[in-house]
Structure formats: structure tokens, C-alpha cells
Write a protein that holds these residues in place. Structure first.
Motif, PDB file in Angstrom:
ATOM      1  N   GLU A  84       0.854  -1.183   0.000  1.00  0.00           N
ATOM      2  CA  GLU A  84       0.000   0.000   0.000  1.00  0.00           C
ATOM      3  C   GLU A  84       0.891   1.235   0.000  1.00  0.00           C
ATOM      4  OE1 GLU A  84      -2.566  -0.234   3.351  1.00  0.00           O
ATOM      5  OE2 GLU A  84      -3.385  -2.191   2.802  1.00  0.00           O
ATOM      6  N   TYR A 127       0.600   5.524   0.511  1.00  0.00           N
ATOM      7  CA  TYR A 127      -0.183   6.721   0.823  1.00  0.00           C
ATOM      8  C   TYR A 127       0.736   7.927   0.700  1.00  0.00           C
ATOM      9  CZ  TYR A 127      -2.807   2.933   2.966  1.00  0.00           C
ATOM     10  OH  TYR A 127      -3.458   1.750   3.191  1.00  0.00           O
ATOM     11  N   ASN A 128       0.463   8.746  -0.292  1.00  0.00           N
ATOM     12  CA  ASN A 128       1.300   9.914  -0.508  1.00  0.00           C
ATOM     13  C   ASN A 128       0.750  11.109   0.256  1.00  0.00           C
ATOM     14  OD1 ASN A 128       3.086  11.881  -1.916  1.00  0.00           O
ATOM     15  ND2 ASN A 128       1.113  12.565  -2.699  1.00  0.00           N
ATOM     16  N   VAL A 186      -3.014   5.781  -2.582  1.00  0.00           N
ATOM     17  CA  VAL A 186      -3.813   6.955  -2.235  1.00  0.00           C
ATOM     18  C   VAL A 186      -2.929   8.182  -2.391  1.00  0.00           C
ATOM     19  CG1 VAL A 186      -5.207   8.105  -0.478  1.00  0.00           C
ATOM     20  CG2 VAL A 186      -5.150   5.602  -0.574  1.00  0.00           C
ATOM     21  N   MET A 206     -10.948   5.648   2.058  1.00  0.00           N
ATOM     22  CA  MET A 206      -9.956   4.634   1.703  1.00  0.00           C
ATOM     23  C   MET A 206     -10.527   3.228   1.778  1.00  0.00           C
ATOM     24  SD  MET A 206      -6.716   6.390   3.647  1.00  0.00           S
ATOM     25  CE  MET A 206      -5.966   4.812   3.992  1.00  0.00           C
TER      26      MET A 206
END
Length: 222
Positions: A53, A55-56, A101, A181
């Protein structure tokens, strides 16, 4: 389940990160010294942890911050995202599993005079990056999402020079993002009045867009 944070470390960041580690439990949060603008740095970290996964949350704007520049804003906000995706996506595509994301902003819908040009440009770029990857990743069972919040009441907002309508508390914003999310939505955007208004304005002729921008600025400027 491990969370790996990639940061440029400084003495100030070390203290803040220690506090975060203490709150979340040191065994679950790993801080790595890296630089999203340096692709070799990202590849090194990705090779070590092999994330499923991504997530930025990397973002900056040079307005009111003398230590940043337009170039660094674009490098971190846009190029940094591409560097991370290039390193992370091959594994997700191969395994046909993963979630991405990306953090954008409602200012990415159209250039807003409230923000620096490079900030708006970079946020528009993130929306386009997410949209470009969406169909390609969907068939590989990799979920791509983009977050487009409006004004969130973080510490940075204390330096604002204009009133911010529909200002969202940090905790509420976090809950909306997490809820999104866990959904199948492509876009996680809030608050809805601001989102719908800006999307509507973006469809108008430029003459009306500029007039509305001027009118809005006169209403919210302190």
C-alpha cells in the motif's frame, strides 16, 4: 502490519517523529530517511520493505516559507509522486494486489488565486496522475484513489491571510479520508459545498471564472 514513513530528517523532525512513534507504538511505525525527489532513495526503501500500500502525503507550498522555492514545490508535490509510483507499482501489478492513495487538493480543479501557481499546478498534476493510472491498475486489482480536501484546520492554517469557508477540523478530515480509503471511490473530496462549487465553476467560460474568483477573493480576504 508495519507503517514506513519516508522523511527528510532534521533535529526538529526527529523530536516530532519520536512523539508519533510513542503514540502509535514503535513496533508499528518505521521512519526511514529518504527524499521523494531522489528516485534512487525511494527505490532503496521500497526494495527493503516491499510495500503493498502507498499513501502519498508529501506536499509543500513556498508561500510564506522562505526555505522553499517554486522548483522544490513542484519536485516534491508532483515529481516525488511519480518517483514513488515507479518504484512501488511494479510489485503491486505483479502480485495483482495493492492500494495507492494520492493527496491532492480542491485547488487542483482550477487555478485559485489564493495559492501559488506551482502549488495549484502540482495538485492538478496529482489528479491527472491518479486518473491516468486508474484504468491501468484497476485490471490488476490495484486500487487507485485521490484525496481532494478543501481547507483543513492544521497548524499551517494559523498563518492564513484570508478567511477559510467550511474549514474542516483535522480529526474530521482524517475520518473522512480513512472512510473513503475503505470504499471503492476514486475521489475522496470534502467538504461537499466547496467541492461542488469549484467543479461547477471549472465548467464555466473563463470570463465568468475570473469574475467569480475576484468576487470570492473580495469576500474572504481578511
Amino acid at each position: 502490519y508495519r507503517v514506513v514513513g519516508i522523511v527528510r530528517r532534521s533535529a526538529m523532525e526527529d523530536k516530532k517523529l519520536y512523539n508519533i512513534q510513542h503514540l502509535l507504538d514503535n513496533t508499528n511505525l518505521i521512519i526511514e530517511n529518504g527524499d521523494v525527489t531522489d528516485s534512487s532513495s525511494i527505490w532503496r526503501i521500497v526494495a527493503q520493505y516491499k510495500p503493498d500500500e502507498f499513501y502519498n502525503l508529501a506536499a509543500q507550498s513556498h508561500v510564506g516559507a522562505s526555505f522553499t522555492t517554486p522548483e522544490s514545490t513542484l519536485s516534491i508535490n508532483a515529481t516525488g509522486v511519480i518517483n514513488c509510483l515507479e518504484a512501488i507499482l511494479p510489485r503491486m501489478i505483479e502480485r495483482e494486489k495493492g492500494q495507492v492513495v494520492l493527496m491532492s487538493s480542491v485547488t487542483g480543479y482550477l487555478g485559485l488565486p489564493l495559492f501559488s501557481p506551482e502549488y495549484s499546478i502540482s495538485k492538478s498534476a496529482i489528479i491527472m496522475i491518479a486518473r491516468t493510472y486508474y484504468d491501468r491498475l484497476k485490471f490488476k486489482n490495484v486500487k487507485m484513489q485521490v484525496v481532494c480536501p478543501s481547507f483543513v484546520d492544521t497548524g499551517l492554517m494559523s498563518k492564513r491571510i484570508f478567511n477559510m469557508p467550511f474549514l474542516v477540523p483535522t480529526e474530521k478530515a482524517a475520518k473522512k479520508i480513512v472512510k473513503g480509503m475503505h470504499s471503492n471511490k476514486f475521489e475522496i473530496a470534502f467538504p461537499l459545498p466547496t467541492v461542488y462549487f469549484l467543479k461547477f465553476v471549472s465548467m464555466l467560460p473563463y470570463k465568468l471564472q475570473f469574475w467569480l474568483a475576484k468576487f470570492t477573493m473580495n469576500r474572504i480576504r481578511k
